[in-house]
Design an enzyme around this catalytic site. Structure first.
Site, PDB file in Angstrom:
ATOM      1  N   HIS A 101      -2.964   6.234   4.655  1.00 53.67           N
ATOM      2  CA  HIS A 101      -1.522   6.387   4.904  1.00 53.67           C
ATOM      3  C   HIS A 101      -1.057   7.766   4.409  1.00 53.67           C
ATOM      4  CE1 HIS A 101      -1.368   2.302   6.024  1.00 53.67           C
ATOM      5  NE2 HIS A 101      -0.740   1.756   5.009  1.00 53.67           N
ATOM      6  N   CYS A 107       0.801  -1.229   0.000  1.00 47.94           N
ATOM      7  CA  CYS A 107       0.000   0.000   0.000  1.00 47.94           C
ATOM      8  C   CYS A 107       0.838   1.287   0.000  1.00 47.94           C
ATOM      9  CB  CYS A 107      -0.966  -0.006   1.173  1.00 47.94           C
ATOM     10  SG  CYS A 107      -0.251  -0.627   2.702  1.00 47.94           S
TER      11      CYS A 107
END
Ligand SMILES: NC(=O)c1ccc[n+]([C@@H]2O[C@H](COP(=O)([O-])OP(=O)(O)OC[C@H]3O[C@@H](n4cnc5c(N)ncnc54)[C@H](OP(=O)(O)O)[C@@H]3O)[C@@H](O)[C@H]2O)c1
Length: 353
Positions: free
Chosen positions: A249, A134
């Site tokens: 994130h 990710c």
């Protein structure tokens, strides 16, 4: 349900990423004739309400040599060991596998693909295609236009990673600890992480192998970025930090280019890049935030500025939903590309919905 389209397996269908992949297949009207949900023995027999392409229910199944036959596509998000064991079996049975785990990413004959960055790598697939980590995924979407214009010599990356990146249990642990501390209660012994994650920042996203001074998450950022951009010469320094954010994130990235690139030109390139939204007006407190990116499919970039310590380096802040662009969205985009390019194994003349 339509009689046309692909027969699709979703392995890890009850998890965070699997649930989103099912939703995205439905929302994006991917040409599916049938979707079959697989999970662990714990979930076999459970009903996933409204998860089928036509809005009907799906009954969770277990993995067996019999149950994996007859698929065109298999989307995996059940962890590395399940992918290691079952992805080759699905591929041998005729399915094109798109795998979210790290198990196959660095294998030479497995393409590691980000839909906006290196879609042509799909052409050489031999049954298994890897979806990147990710934090790597969101970063390379933003780096690609810069790489194409000015080259990249070196990256210095610090991540601020959400707990959803670790799985459902980590989200529960953050929420339980936060609740306990706000009510002046002792927290349970940390289980998912080495230390309390609530009201803390852990310089320990991923795991340390014995004798290794980088976490596996940091090594993924280094190795996967080079593979996706096709440039092993890029020098990369990475520190991955777990923060008490539920989802999304964030990354502070210092990009040292080969030729000079102004912040203005970088902003222009990023604004025109597929999948990227520039949010960059710091005086108005406008920059990407994890809470805004959560639930969105794109990559958001801001705080683009000259590194005052280097005439060929820029600093930027890159944010995305780790479960969406960082996993499920890219996996479904890869399935769409395979379909558009006629690269799905065992294809049975599907029609676009
Ligand atoms: N979270 C992220 O940001 C992110 C990003 C990129 C990639 N990934 C990768 O995606 C994968 C899943 O992540 P997640 O966050 O969705 O995890 P999760 O919420 O914990 O879900 C794990 C899924 O795997 C299934 N599973 C576990 N053991 C199994 C078995 N023996 N056989 C079949 N299925 C099994 C679980 O089924 P049960 O419900 O029955 O236990 C569940 O559906 C991991 O490989 C992760 O590294 C995650």
């Amino acid at each position: 349900m339509s009689t046309d389209g692909y027969r699709i397996a979703v392995v890890g269908a009850t998890g965070q990423v699997g649930t989103l992949m099912l939703a995205l297949l439905r929302e994006r009207e991917f040409p599916a004739r049938e979707v079959v949900a697989f999970a662990s023995e714990r979930s076999v027999g459970n009903v996933l309400g409204g998860a089928a392409p036509d809005g009907g229910d799906l009954l969770v199944q277990g993995l067996s040599e019999e149950s994996i036959q007859g698929f065109d596509l298999a989307l995996f998000s059940a962890g590395g060991s399940i992918s290691g064991e079952w992805a080759p079996r699905f591929a041998a049975a005729g399915a094109a596998v798109i795998d979210n785990s790290s198990r196959w990413r660095m294998q030479e004959d497995v393409p590691l693909v980000v839909s906006e960055v290196n879609p042509d790598a799909l052409d050489s697939h031999r049954g298994i295609i890897a979806n990147p980590n990710c934090s790597t995924m969101q970063m390379v979407v933003a780096l690609k236009p810069i790489y194409d214009e000015a080259g990249i010599e070196r990256l210095v990356i610090s991540t601020y990673q959400a707990v959803s990146g670790t799985g459902k249990r980590a989200v529960d642990e953050l929420l339980d600890q936060t609740h306990a501390l706000l009510h002046e209660r002792e927290i349970d012994t940390p289980d998912t992480y080495a230390h309390q994650i609530a009201f803390n920042a852990l310089p320990h996203a991923g795991d340390f192998a014995v004798g290794e001074d980088h976490t596996d998450e940091e090594l993924k950022l280094i190795n996967e970025t080079r593979k996706i951009l096709g440039d092993p010469s890029i020098r990369i320094s990475a520190t991955c930090v777990r923060v008490p954010v539920v989802n999304g994130h964030s990354e502070a990235v210092n990009v040292q280019t080969r030729s000079e690139l102004s912040p203005e030109r970088a902003r222009e390139l990023l604004a025109a890049a597929p999948g990227v939204t520039v949010l960059d007006d710091p005086s108005a407190a406008l920059y990407p935030l994890a809470i805004d990116a959560s639930g969105q499919d794109g990559v958001f970039v801001g705080r683009i500025r000259r590194d005052r310590g280097h005439e060929r380096a820029l600093d930027m802040w890159i944010v995305a939903d780790n479960l969406r662009k960082g996993a499920a969205t890219n996996a479904v985009e890869l399935a769409e590309l395979l379909h558009e390019r006629g690269l799905v194994h065992g294809q049975r003349t599907p029609s676009v919905a």
